[in-house]
Design a protein around this motif. Structure first.
Motif, PDB file in Angstrom:
ATOM      1  N   ILE A   1     -65.327 -56.652  46.041  1.00 43.37           N
ATOM      2  CA  ILE A   1     -66.077 -57.233  47.078  1.00 43.37           C
ATOM      3  C   ILE A   1     -65.201 -58.329  47.774  1.00 43.37           C
ATOM      4  O   ILE A   1     -64.892 -58.382  48.866  1.00 43.37           O
ATOM      5  CB  ILE A   1     -67.342 -57.697  46.842  1.00 43.37           C
ATOM      6  N   LYS A   2     -64.657 -59.130  46.963  1.00 44.67           N
ATOM      7  CA  LYS A   2     -63.373 -60.042  47.533  1.00 44.67           C
ATOM      8  C   LYS A   2     -62.458 -59.518  48.073  1.00 44.67           C
ATOM      9  O   LYS A   2     -61.854 -60.152  49.183  1.00 44.67           O
ATOM     10  CB  LYS A   2     -63.243 -61.088  46.151  1.00 44.67           C
TER      11      LYS A   2
ATOM     12  N   VAL B   1     -71.757 -53.312  54.979  1.00 39.76           N
ATOM     13  CA  VAL B   1     -72.929 -52.524  54.504  1.00 39.76           C
ATOM     14  C   VAL B   1     -72.365 -50.943  54.115  1.00 39.76           C
ATOM     15  O   VAL B   1     -72.660 -50.518  53.084  1.00 39.76           O
ATOM     16  CB  VAL B   1     -74.253 -52.209  55.199  1.00 39.76           C
ATOM     17  N   LEU B   2     -71.443 -50.471  54.826  1.00 38.10           N
ATOM     18  CA  LEU B   2     -70.861 -49.293  54.729  1.00 38.10           C
ATOM     19  C   LEU B   2     -70.041 -49.123  53.448  1.00 38.10           C
ATOM     20  O   LEU B   2     -69.986 -48.434  52.833  1.00 38.10           O
ATOM     21  CB  LEU B   2     -69.999 -48.713  55.940  1.00 38.10           C
ATOM     22  N   PHE B   3     -69.112 -50.387  53.331  1.00 33.97           N
ATOM     23  CA  PHE B   3     -68.293 -50.471  52.133  1.00 33.97           C
ATOM     24  C   PHE B   3     -69.152 -50.464  50.814  1.00 33.97           C
ATOM     25  O   PHE B   3     -68.595 -49.948  50.140  1.00 33.97           O
ATOM     26  CB  PHE B   3     -67.646 -51.981  52.475  1.00 33.97           C
ATOM     27  N   VAL B   4     -70.275 -51.354  50.878  1.00 36.24           N
ATOM     28  CA  VAL B   4     -70.885 -51.417  49.883  1.00 36.24           C
ATOM     29  C   VAL B   4     -71.634 -50.007  49.178  1.00 36.24           C
ATOM     30  O   VAL B   4     -71.411 -49.483  48.067  1.00 36.24           O
ATOM     31  CB  VAL B   4     -71.976 -52.489  49.933  1.00 36.24           C
ATOM     32  N   GLU B   5     -72.179 -49.181  50.410  1.00 32.81           N
ATOM     33  CA  GLU B   5     -72.508 -47.833  50.205  1.00 32.81           C
ATOM     34  C   GLU B   5     -71.435 -47.002  49.357  1.00 32.81           C
ATOM     35  O   GLU B   5     -71.879 -46.402  48.581  1.00 32.81           O
ATOM     36  CB  GLU B   5     -73.180 -47.169  51.191  1.00 32.81           C
TER      37      GLU B   5
ATOM     38  N   PHE C   1     -80.075 -61.300  55.084  1.00 29.36           N
ATOM     39  CA  PHE C   1     -78.927 -62.112  54.965  1.00 29.36           C
ATOM     40  C   PHE C   1     -78.860 -62.520  53.279  1.00 29.36           C
ATOM     41  O   PHE C   1     -77.467 -62.452  53.047  1.00 29.36           O
ATOM     42  CB  PHE C   1     -79.302 -63.409  55.749  1.00 29.36           C
ATOM     43  N   GLU C   2     -79.697 -62.730  52.673  1.00 28.86           N
ATOM     44  CA  GLU C   2     -79.811 -63.439  51.324  1.00 28.86           C
ATOM     45  C   GLU C   2     -78.920 -62.299  50.458  1.00 28.86           C
ATOM     46  O   GLU C   2     -78.272 -62.758  49.608  1.00 28.86           O
ATOM     47  CB  GLU C   2     -81.011 -63.669  50.761  1.00 28.86           C
TER      48      GLU C   2
ATOM     49  N   ILE D   1     -70.290 -63.328  47.758  1.00 26.35           N
ATOM     50  CA  ILE D   1     -69.847 -62.368  46.978  1.00 26.35           C
ATOM     51  C   ILE D   1     -70.713 -62.178  45.648  1.00 26.35           C
ATOM     52  O   ILE D   1     -71.222 -61.076  45.381  1.00 26.35           O
ATOM     53  CB  ILE D   1     -68.471 -62.851  46.163  1.00 26.35           C
ATOM     54  N   ASN D   2     -71.231 -63.261  45.190  1.00 27.81           N
ATOM     55  CA  ASN D   2     -72.329 -63.315  44.107  1.00 27.81           C
ATOM     56  C   ASN D   2     -73.580 -62.463  44.488  1.00 27.81           C
ATOM     57  O   ASN D   2     -73.920 -61.574  43.886  1.00 27.81           O
ATOM     58  CB  ASN D   2     -72.588 -64.488  43.640  1.00 27.81           C
ATOM     59  N   SER D   3     -74.141 -62.594  45.919  1.00 24.77           N
ATOM     60  CA  SER D   3     -75.434 -62.117  46.082  1.00 24.77           C
ATOM     61  C   SER D   3     -75.075 -60.524  46.367  1.00 24.77           C
ATOM     62  O   SER D   3     -75.996 -59.580  45.917  1.00 24.77           O
ATOM     63  CB  SER D   3     -75.828 -62.691  47.307  1.00 24.77           C
ATOM     64  N   ILE D   4     -73.937 -60.079  46.915  1.00 27.67           N
ATOM     65  CA  ILE D   4     -73.485 -58.745  47.298  1.00 27.67           C
ATOM     66  C   ILE D   4     -73.513 -57.982  45.612  1.00 27.67           C
ATOM     67  O   ILE D   4     -73.990 -56.890  45.596  1.00 27.67           O
ATOM     68  CB  ILE D   4     -72.341 -58.534  47.976  1.00 27.67           C
ATOM     69  N   ALA D   5     -72.675 -58.494  45.017  1.00 28.56           N
ATOM     70  CA  ALA D   5     -72.606 -58.071  43.570  1.00 28.56           C
ATOM     71  C   ALA D   5     -73.957 -57.876  42.908  1.00 28.56           C
ATOM     72  O   ALA D   5     -74.443 -57.027  42.158  1.00 28.56           O
ATOM     73  CB  ALA D   5     -71.623 -58.987  42.595  1.00 28.56           C
ATOM     74  N   ASN D   6     -74.772 -58.872  43.004  1.00 28.73           N
ATOM     75  CA  ASN D   6     -76.219 -58.934  42.185  1.00 28.73           C
ATOM     76  C   ASN D   6     -77.060 -57.661  43.110  1.00 28.73           C
ATOM     77  O   ASN D   6     -77.722 -56.768  42.589  1.00 28.73           O
ATOM     78  CB  ASN D   6     -77.099 -59.982  42.518  1.00 28.73           C
ATOM     79  N   LEU D   7     -76.725 -57.409  44.229  1.00 28.84           N
ATOM     80  CA  LEU D   7     -77.377 -56.385  44.970  1.00 28.84           C
ATOM     81  C   LEU D   7     -76.884 -54.881  44.419  1.00 28.84           C
ATOM     82  O   LEU D   7     -77.771 -54.216  43.905  1.00 28.84           O
ATOM     83  CB  LEU D   7     -77.245 -56.513  46.432  1.00 28.84           C
ATOM     84  N   VAL D   8     -75.615 -54.937  44.331  1.00 23.05           N
ATOM     85  CA  VAL D   8     -75.030 -53.624  43.891  1.00 23.05           C
ATOM     86  C   VAL D   8     -75.618 -53.263  42.587  1.00 23.05           C
ATOM     87  O   VAL D   8     -75.916 -52.466  42.315  1.00 23.05           O
ATOM     88  CB  VAL D   8     -73.484 -53.587  43.739  1.00 23.05           C
TER      89      VAL D   8
END
Length: 83
Positions: free
Chosen positions: A8-9, A42-46, A60-61, A66-73
């Motif tokens: 992510i970073k 969003v496309l990157f994460v998917e 947004f949350e 980076i931490n919140s995106i990693a938690n979502l993943v």
């Protein structure tokens, strides 16, 4: 989890120039994010993590740091594993 955060970073760093983004730093507050970038994120994460981002995930949350995106993943990938 560290590998997820590193990916992510690396992705975010392409857009943030010389700014050394920290894991808990709010990318929206920094002013780097516009609606086009949010779509790219969003496309990157998917694509990178092979997860489907649903409408209810588009808060947004979930994408603020980076931490919140990693938690979502982590949540999305653990759902796939348990199904």
């Amino acid at each position: 989890m560290n590998e997820i955060k590193a990916k992510i970073k690396t992705f975010l760093s392409k857009f943030f120039g010389n700014h050394d983004l920290q894991q808990d730093e709010d990318i929206f507050a920094l002013g780097f994010v516009n609606s086009m970038f949010a779509m790219q994120l969003v496309l990157f994460v998917e694509q990178e993590f092979q997860v489907a981002i649903e409408n209810e995930d588009l808060e947004f949350e979930n994408f603020r740091t980076i931490n919140s995106i990693a938690n979502l993943v982590e949540r999305k990938t653990s759902l796939v594993i348990h199904q």
